[in-house]
Scaffold this motif. Structure first.
Motif, PDB file in Angstrom:
ATOM      1  N   ALA A  95       0.835  -1.202   0.000  1.00  0.00           N
ATOM      2  CA  ALA A  95       0.000   0.000   0.000  1.00  0.00           C
ATOM      3  C   ALA A  95       0.869   1.251   0.000  1.00  0.00           C
ATOM      4  CB  ALA A  95      -0.915  -0.004   1.225  1.00  0.00           C
ATOM      5  N   GLY A  96       0.297   2.357  -0.436  1.00  0.00           N
ATOM      6  CA  GLY A  96       1.052   3.607  -0.458  1.00  0.00           C
ATOM      7  C   GLY A  96       0.152   4.819  -0.443  1.00  0.00           C
ATOM      8  N   LEU A  97       0.629   5.893   0.174  1.00  0.00           N
ATOM      9  CA  LEU A  97      -0.129   7.140   0.217  1.00  0.00           C
ATOM     10  C   LEU A  97      -0.054   7.899  -1.100  1.00  0.00           C
ATOM     11  CD1 LEU A  97       0.927   8.415   3.776  1.00  0.00           C
ATOM     12  CD2 LEU A  97      -1.189   7.236   3.122  1.00  0.00           C
ATOM     13  N   GLY A  98       0.868   7.483  -1.969  1.00  0.00           N
ATOM     14  CA  GLY A  98       1.028   8.169  -3.243  1.00  0.00           C
ATOM     15  C   GLY A  98       1.950   9.361  -3.139  1.00  0.00           C
ATOM     16  N   ILE A  99       2.483   9.783  -4.265  1.00  0.00           N
ATOM     17  CA  ILE A  99       3.373  10.948  -4.308  1.00  0.00           C
ATOM     18  C   ILE A  99       2.816  12.044  -5.209  1.00  0.00           C
ATOM     19  CG2 ILE A  99       5.441   9.606  -3.773  1.00  0.00           C
ATOM     20  CD1 ILE A  99       6.127   9.644  -6.756  1.00  0.00           C
ATOM     21  N   VAL A 100       1.639  11.817  -5.800  1.00  0.00           N
ATOM     22  CA  VAL A 100       1.007  12.812  -6.668  1.00  0.00           C
ATOM     23  C   VAL A 100       0.276  13.823  -5.797  1.00  0.00           C
ATOM     24  CG1 VAL A 100      -0.688  13.205  -8.488  1.00  0.00           C
ATOM     25  CG2 VAL A 100       0.714  11.127  -8.512  1.00  0.00           C
ATOM     26  N   GLU A 101       0.644  15.086  -5.916  1.00  0.00           N
ATOM     27  CA  GLU A 101      -0.031  16.112  -5.131  1.00  0.00           C
ATOM     28  C   GLU A 101      -1.475  16.257  -5.618  1.00  0.00           C
ATOM     29  OE1 GLU A 101       2.106  19.750  -4.732  1.00  0.00           O
ATOM     30  OE2 GLU A 101       3.911  18.777  -3.942  1.00  0.00           O
ATOM     31  N   GLY A 102      -2.423  16.173  -4.683  1.00  0.00           N
ATOM     32  CA  GLY A 102      -3.831  16.156  -5.038  1.00  0.00           C
ATOM     33  C   GLY A 102      -4.375  14.755  -5.187  1.00  0.00           C
ATOM     34  N   GLY A 103      -3.470  13.754  -5.257  1.00  0.00           N
ATOM     35  CA  GLY A 103      -3.873  12.363  -5.242  1.00  0.00           C
ATOM     36  C   GLY A 103      -4.108  11.732  -6.594  1.00  0.00           C
ATOM     37  N   GLU A 104      -4.621  12.497  -7.576  1.00  0.00           N
ATOM     38  CA  GLU A 104      -5.009  11.899  -8.852  1.00  0.00           C
ATOM     39  C   GLU A 104      -4.332  12.612 -10.014  1.00  0.00           C
ATOM     40  OE1 GLU A 104      -9.079  10.740 -11.391  1.00  0.00           O
ATOM     41  OE2 GLU A 104      -9.221  11.765  -9.450  1.00  0.00           O
ATOM     42  N   ILE A 105      -3.827  11.831 -10.962  1.00  0.00           N
ATOM     43  CA  ILE A 105      -3.200  12.393 -12.156  1.00  0.00           C
ATOM     44  C   ILE A 105      -4.282  12.924 -13.103  1.00  0.00           C
ATOM     45  CG2 ILE A 105      -1.754  11.859 -14.154  1.00  0.00           C
ATOM     46  CD1 ILE A 105      -0.516   9.602 -12.478  1.00  0.00           C
ATOM     47  N   PRO A 106      -4.150  14.148 -13.611  1.00  0.00           N
ATOM     48  CA  PRO A 106      -5.197  14.738 -14.467  1.00  0.00           C
ATOM     49  C   PRO A 106      -5.108  14.277 -15.920  1.00  0.00           C
ATOM     50  CG  PRO A 106      -3.453  16.330 -14.136  1.00  0.00           C
ATOM     51  CD  PRO A 106      -3.088  15.137 -13.300  1.00  0.00           C
ATOM     52  N   TYR A 107      -5.437  13.033 -16.163  1.00  0.00           N
ATOM     53  CA  TYR A 107      -5.415  12.500 -17.520  1.00  0.00           C
ATOM     54  C   TYR A 107      -6.529  13.102 -18.379  1.00  0.00           C
ATOM     55  CZ  TYR A 107      -2.162   8.626 -16.481  1.00  0.00           C
ATOM     56  OH  TYR A 107      -1.062   7.871 -16.164  1.00  0.00           O
ATOM     57  N   THR A 108      -6.294  13.169 -19.675  1.00  0.00           N
ATOM     58  CA  THR A 108      -7.386  13.396 -20.604  1.00  0.00           C
ATOM     59  C   THR A 108      -8.227  12.120 -20.637  1.00  0.00           C
ATOM     60  OG1 THR A 108      -6.185  12.548 -22.524  1.00  0.00           O
ATOM     61  CG2 THR A 108      -5.932  14.898 -22.015  1.00  0.00           C
ATOM     62  N   ALA A 109      -9.431  12.199 -21.168  1.00  0.00           N
ATOM     63  CA  ALA A 109     -10.318  11.035 -21.183  1.00  0.00           C
ATOM     64  C   ALA A 109      -9.697   9.872 -21.956  1.00  0.00           C
ATOM     65  CB  ALA A 109     -11.669  11.415 -21.783  1.00  0.00           C
ATOM     66  N   THR A 242       4.674  18.270 -17.304  1.00  0.00           N
ATOM     67  CA  THR A 242       3.873  18.954 -18.317  1.00  0.00           C
ATOM     68  C   THR A 242       3.856  18.114 -19.591  1.00  0.00           C
ATOM     69  OG1 THR A 242       4.494  21.127 -17.428  1.00  0.00           O
ATOM     70  CG2 THR A 242       3.584  21.068 -19.657  1.00  0.00           C
ATOM     71  N   ASP A 243       2.651  17.759 -20.035  1.00  0.00           N
ATOM     72  CA  ASP A 243       2.497  16.951 -21.246  1.00  0.00           C
ATOM     73  C   ASP A 243       1.077  17.152 -21.771  1.00  0.00           C
ATOM     74  OD1 ASP A 243       2.234  15.067 -23.226  1.00  0.00           O
ATOM     75  OD2 ASP A 243       2.850  13.355 -22.018  1.00  0.00           O
ATOM     76  N   PRO A 244       0.863  18.151 -22.628  1.00  0.00           N
ATOM     77  CA  PRO A 244      -0.492  18.460 -23.103  1.00  0.00           C
ATOM     78  C   PRO A 244      -1.131  17.345 -23.919  1.00  0.00           C
ATOM     79  CG  PRO A 244       1.158  19.720 -24.319  1.00  0.00           C
ATOM     80  CD  PRO A 244       1.867  19.078 -23.183  1.00  0.00           C
ATOM     81  N   ASN A 245      -0.324  16.416 -24.437  1.00  0.00           N
ATOM     82  CA  ASN A 245      -0.879  15.290 -25.189  1.00  0.00           C
ATOM     83  C   ASN A 245      -1.551  14.258 -24.292  1.00  0.00           C
ATOM     84  OD1 ASN A 245       0.173  16.516 -27.409  1.00  0.00           O
ATOM     85  ND2 ASN A 245       1.481  14.808 -28.045  1.00  0.00           N
ATOM     86  N   THR A 246      -1.195  14.265 -22.997  1.00  0.00           N
ATOM     87  CA  THR A 246      -1.651  13.209 -22.094  1.00  0.00           C
ATOM     88  C   THR A 246      -2.449  13.742 -20.912  1.00  0.00           C
ATOM     89  OG1 THR A 246       0.416  12.049 -22.664  1.00  0.00           O
ATOM     90  CG2 THR A 246      -0.877  11.142 -20.854  1.00  0.00           C
ATOM     91  N   PHE A 247      -2.132  14.952 -20.452  1.00  0.00           N
ATOM     92  CA  PHE A 247      -2.739  15.484 -19.236  1.00  0.00           C
ATOM     93  C   PHE A 247      -3.464  16.806 -19.521  1.00  0.00           C
ATOM     94  CE2 PHE A 247       1.394  13.450 -18.124  1.00  0.00           C
ATOM     95  CZ  PHE A 247       0.864  12.256 -17.663  1.00  0.00           C
ATOM     96  N   THR A 248      -4.509  17.053 -18.758  1.00  0.00           N
ATOM     97  CA  THR A 248      -5.303  18.269 -18.963  1.00  0.00           C
ATOM     98  C   THR A 248      -4.609  19.500 -18.408  1.00  0.00           C
ATOM     99  OG1 THR A 248      -6.500  17.886 -16.874  1.00  0.00           O
ATOM    100  CG2 THR A 248      -7.458  16.964 -18.894  1.00  0.00           C
TER     101      THR A 248
END
Length: 290
Positions: A95-109, A242-248
């Motif tokens: 288990a892990g608390l994660g290292i992403v600030e905010g908890g969730e990666i902002p993927y595009t759909a 930063t990756d506009p092709n993958t993340f919002t």
């Protein structure tokens, strides 16, 4: 009822207030810390062997302990958790608390659908996790894998050597311009901002993942790292992706690195190519192994 709720609120404050105060005190102490100077006499000394104490290598987002997918001969397909009996506890993801600030990666759909497909088939030799095949981990993944790395800092130069697959990064302090070709570890150009080493990493290919959970990026990704000493044996690591092709939108990860001490402060050899030769090329044997 109102009195009961009020009492619970008071208890909650009594429990959380000391923890918050302790966290604030640690934050102030880290901000006030003045690291020993490095070989140039001006900037912090980052020399040493460093390692994380988290489970981000398995999944950078918050996650519960779970069974990993089973590696087995033949088609590389996921199996139900109850079927991983052959691996037992060693097949578990901690288990892990994660290292992403905010908890969730902002993927595009569309990118999130691809992440889910990656996760379901991460042992597939064609479309799965590059780590299975001992490919280089890329940045930032190399910094939070389960194996340590060593920073070599001299008066005029710096390199980072990773135990995993013998990966190496040359940290450039003079910008040579755009990377001539995309690569697994990219091009790292650094500058100092106070006591923080800021490294911009570009020119990475799209074949590396962030973890074993299928989190990925495109070849348009740029990573800006911040390495800040916060104590004699700790570095606060932050990376903005930063990756506009993958993340919002751009997003950030952060965690602590810890300095290895004593006879343990060294890199061992982990040349993993020899461990995957049979996996990748075994079917080419004239007489396959039983």
């Amino acid at each position: 009822m109102i009195k009961f709720v009020a009492a619970l609120a008071v208890v909650g404050l009594a429990v959380t207030a000391p923890a918050m105060a302790q966290a604030q005190a640690k934050s102030k102490a880290a901000a006030a810390y003045k690291a020993p100077r490095g070989p140039d006499g001006k900037h912090p000394d980052l020399n040493g062997v460093w390692q994380v104490m988290n489970s981000a290598g398995w999944d950078i987002e918050p996650h519960a302990a779970r069974a990993a997918l089973q590696l087995r001969p033949g088609p590389f397909v996921p199996v139900p958790a109850k079927s991983v009996l052959a691996l037992g506890a060693v097949g578990a993801v901690p288990a892990g608390l994660g290292i992403v600030e905010g908890g969730e990666i902002p993927y595009t759909a569309d990118a999130k659908k691809q992440r889910d497909a990656n996760r379901a088939n991460y042992t597939d030799l064609n479309s799965g996790d590059p780590e299975v095949k001992c490919y280089l981990p890329g940045v930032p993944r190399a910094n939070y894998m389960h194996l340590p790395f060593q920073i070599f800092q001299s008066e005029k130069s710096m390199i980072i050597a990773y135990e995993y697959a013998g990966a190496v990064r040359n940290i450039l302090f003079t910008d040579p311009g755009p990377a001539p070709v995309d690569s697994w570890m990219g091009q790292s150009v650094a500058k100092w901002e106070g006591d923080s080493l800021v490294v911009t990493v570009s020119g990475m290919n799209d074949r590396t993942w962030f973890d074993r959970a299928g989190n990925f990026h495109s070849d348009q990704m740029t990573v800006v790292e911040r390495w800040t000493p916060t104590g004699p044996t700790t570095i606060r690591y932050e990376a903005t992706i930063t990756d506009p092709n993958t993340f919002t939108k751009p997003w950030k990860m952060s965690f602590n690195l810890y300095k290895r001490q004593g006879e343990d402060a060294r890199l061992n050899q982990f040349k993993c190519v020899e461990f995957v030769e049979e996996l990748m090329y075994g079917d080419l044997r004239k007489e396959p192994l039983k």
